[in-house]
Motif scaffolding. Structure first.
Motif, short mmCIF file in Angstrom:
data_model
loop_
_atom_site.label_atom_id
_atom_site.label_comp_id
_atom_site.label_asym_id
_atom_site.label_seq_id
_atom_site.Cartn_x
_atom_site.Cartn_y
_atom_site.Cartn_z
N ASN A 1 25.74 -40.33 -22.05
CA ASN A 1 27.17 -40.18 -21.60
C ASN A 1 27.28 -40.68 -20.22
O ASN A 1 27.99 -40.40 -19.18
N GLU A 2 26.21 -41.41 -19.67
CA GLU A 2 26.06 -41.93 -18.31
C GLU A 2 25.85 -43.74 -18.53
O GLU A 2 25.54 -43.89 -19.44
N ARG A 3 25.80 -44.01 -17.38
CA ARG A 3 25.25 -45.41 -17.03
C ARG A 3 24.29 -45.54 -15.91
O ARG A 3 24.37 -44.66 -15.14
N ILE A 4 23.09 -46.39 -16.13
CA ILE A 4 22.27 -46.60 -15.23
C ILE A 4 22.15 -48.11 -14.86
O ILE A 4 22.29 -49.01 -15.54
N LEU B 1 25.34 -43.20 -13.16
CA LEU B 1 26.76 -43.03 -12.72
C LEU B 1 27.61 -42.70 -13.91
O LEU B 1 27.15 -42.78 -15.18
N PRO B 2 28.56 -42.00 -13.51
CA PRO B 2 29.69 -41.73 -14.78
C PRO B 2 30.07 -42.91 -15.46
O PRO B 2 30.19 -43.71 -15.03
N LEU B 3 30.18 -42.49 -16.90
CA LEU B 3 30.84 -43.56 -17.71
C LEU B 3 32.29 -43.62 -17.77
O LEU B 3 32.98 -44.14 -18.42
N SER B 4 32.86 -42.55 -16.90
CA SER B 4 34.42 -42.73 -16.92
C SER B 4 35.18 -43.25 -15.95
O SER B 4 36.21 -43.39 -16.06
N VAL B 5 34.35 -43.73 -14.95
CA VAL B 5 35.05 -44.75 -14.02
C VAL B 5 34.28 -46.05 -13.72
O VAL B 5 32.87 -46.09 -13.87
N GLY B 6 34.92 -47.13 -13.19
CA GLY B 6 34.25 -48.29 -12.75
C GLY B 6 34.31 -49.20 -13.97
O GLY B 6 34.45 -49.01 -15.09
N VAL C 1 33.45 -51.65 -19.74
CA VAL C 1 32.81 -52.67 -20.66
C VAL C 1 32.04 -51.90 -21.60
O VAL C 1 32.02 -52.14 -22.95
N LEU C 2 31.20 -50.98 -21.02
CA LEU C 2 30.10 -50.40 -21.85
C LEU C 2 31.00 -49.45 -23.10
O LEU C 2 30.33 -49.39 -23.96
N ILE C 3 32.17 -49.12 -22.79
CA ILE C 3 32.73 -48.31 -23.88
C ILE C 3 33.67 -49.25 -24.55
O ILE C 3 33.72 -49.04 -25.99
N ALA C 4 34.46 -50.27 -24.05
CA ALA C 4 35.07 -51.18 -24.72
C ALA C 4 34.58 -51.79 -25.67
O ALA C 4 35.07 -52.15 -26.82
#
Lengths: 247, 247
Positions: A111-114, A135-140, A145-148
């Motif tokens: 649930n994060e990004r690196i 970093l959090p996956l909820s902003v930025g 992109v990683l979610i969409a």
DNA sequence: AACTGAGTTTCATATAATGAAACATGTGGA
DNA sequence: TCCACATGTTTCATTATATGAAACTCAGTT
């Protein structure tokens, strides 16, 4: 008219011809002459050179040209490393040099990004992006992109599990996903860091799996909406190129 | 001095530079100049052209040159088919043209071999090799290759199961395997077909697995012992090249 | 500070790449 | 059958263009 040329025209023409084969698999002399707007005589000599060195082969049946074995030999030699962070660094540097802004590479980890790789802008005012940061996956932009572009089931799960500051934030985030998929890139303005803006696009490997997000980021006064659109095109292009380097 | 040149020197030089990268992964300008015996000034311009078109990239740290993304784009486009018979045909034609003899491609199928591809010599007297033919694994240069370079356990099993005309034949066959492995190729003279001779070498894919045997064959009066040695070198070279095209 | 070595740029020169045109070859149409 | 057309190949005069020597940076060494 004094554009001091430090390159060799004949070579550039030959390489342009070779590049045609990224789109088409087989081309005849006249097709090549038409596409490059060169005289068939010139093309003929360039093709002879390319064929003689094994960069093109002639299909004896169709008389057309195809990519030759040399390309394989070269490609075989480059894939020593499988680590995208190592592999893509030179390309990221290229991109940094043409955009003048910091380029980052993110992969999702749960649930994060690196940020597994980054090359820093060399402008006085620049976004500094430490490698290895979680970093959090909820902003930025890269989070979006990683979610969409995640697999539908993964996406659904992520949207369930992730936490947002408020339900409104969540809705705003989710509301963007459709547009992002349609456009092929995501943006963010002062979302995570005040004064910072970013554009990001997905990197798919050769097996068409999403492996990373490629982002450009910088001060938001330099990354105007207009600039971001321009950058988006180059980031998408770069991400596509890089994807082909990953298996 | 009338060697009518139908090629472009600058292009050939540039492609020679590019080919250096099949051996080395990173090279500096001066290293390249030394290897190619060209002036650094000339090399500089050629490198600029290659880099500008994305065929080489500069590693920002080491200042050296590496293979660029264009190669991947090209390589990505070529691997539409996985069928060696289709994939290797153009290379086999190249080889046929330089040797002037029929080139065949064999894979092992159980205790037989199948000629999955062949390109015919265009000399008046030629070996004609029908595609799709199933042949015994106990005679012929390509049979020896397919057995000599098989995995040890497979090899043991094959030597058990295969049938020979006589125990002497079997011993003669087995006795050659060591030499074949050492030399990297096998030969046969009037073994299966009267009047025909052949040379064969193994093709390993990129995962270093034996996938096929590549053979040249022709009338035994044309394929003298001396000629066969010459051909062997080219067949081995060709087989190595082709192996890089197979995953 | 002088020295080395790598990379880059400049410049005069003749080579070497160019494009027009002619030639060759093949295919299909009338 | 013969002609027309398209594709590929070769020839050739012309001049642009790639070349290599040399000069020039710029770093790193001694």
């Amino acid at each position: 008219m004094d554009d001091t040329k430090l390159t060799v025209r004949a070579v550039e023409r030959a390489l342009d011809i070779l590049s045609l084969f990224t789109d088409e698999t087989e081309l005849s002399l006249t097709e090549i002459a038409a596409k490059t707007e060169l005289h068939k005589s010139t093309v003929h000599r360039l093709l002879a050179s390319l064929e003689g060195k094994g960069y093109l082969v002639r299909n004896a049946e169709t008389e057309k040209y195809r990519i030759g074995f040399r390309i394989w030999e070269l490609a075989a030699n480059m894939s020593q490393s499988d680590d995208p962070g190592v592999l893509l660094q030179p390309e990221m540097e290229r991109l940094r040099d043409s955009l003048g802004e910091t380029i980052s590479l993110y992969v999702r980890d749960g649930n994060e990004r690196i940020r597994i790789q980054a090359v820093q802008s060399n402008q006085a005012i620049r976004r500094v992006a430490p490698i290895g940061a979680r970093l959090p996956l909820s902003v930025g932009a890269s989070s979006k992109v990683l979610i969409a572009f995640a697999e539908p089931d993964e996406q659904a799960q992520l949207l369930q599990e992730l936490e947002w500051a408020s339900p409104a934030d969540r809705d705003a985030f989710v509301g963007q996903l459709g547009d992002i998929r349609r456009l092929g890139y995501a943006t963010s303005i002062e979302e995570r860091e005040p004064g910072a803006a970013a554009v990001s696009a997905p990197i798919y490997n050769r097996a068409h799996k999403l492996v990373a997000a490629l982002g450009v980021s910088g001060p938001s006064n330099r990354l105007t909406l207009e600039k971001m659109k321009e950058h988006a095109m180059l980031i998408i292009e770069g991400a596509n190129r890089m994807g082909k380097m990953l298996k």
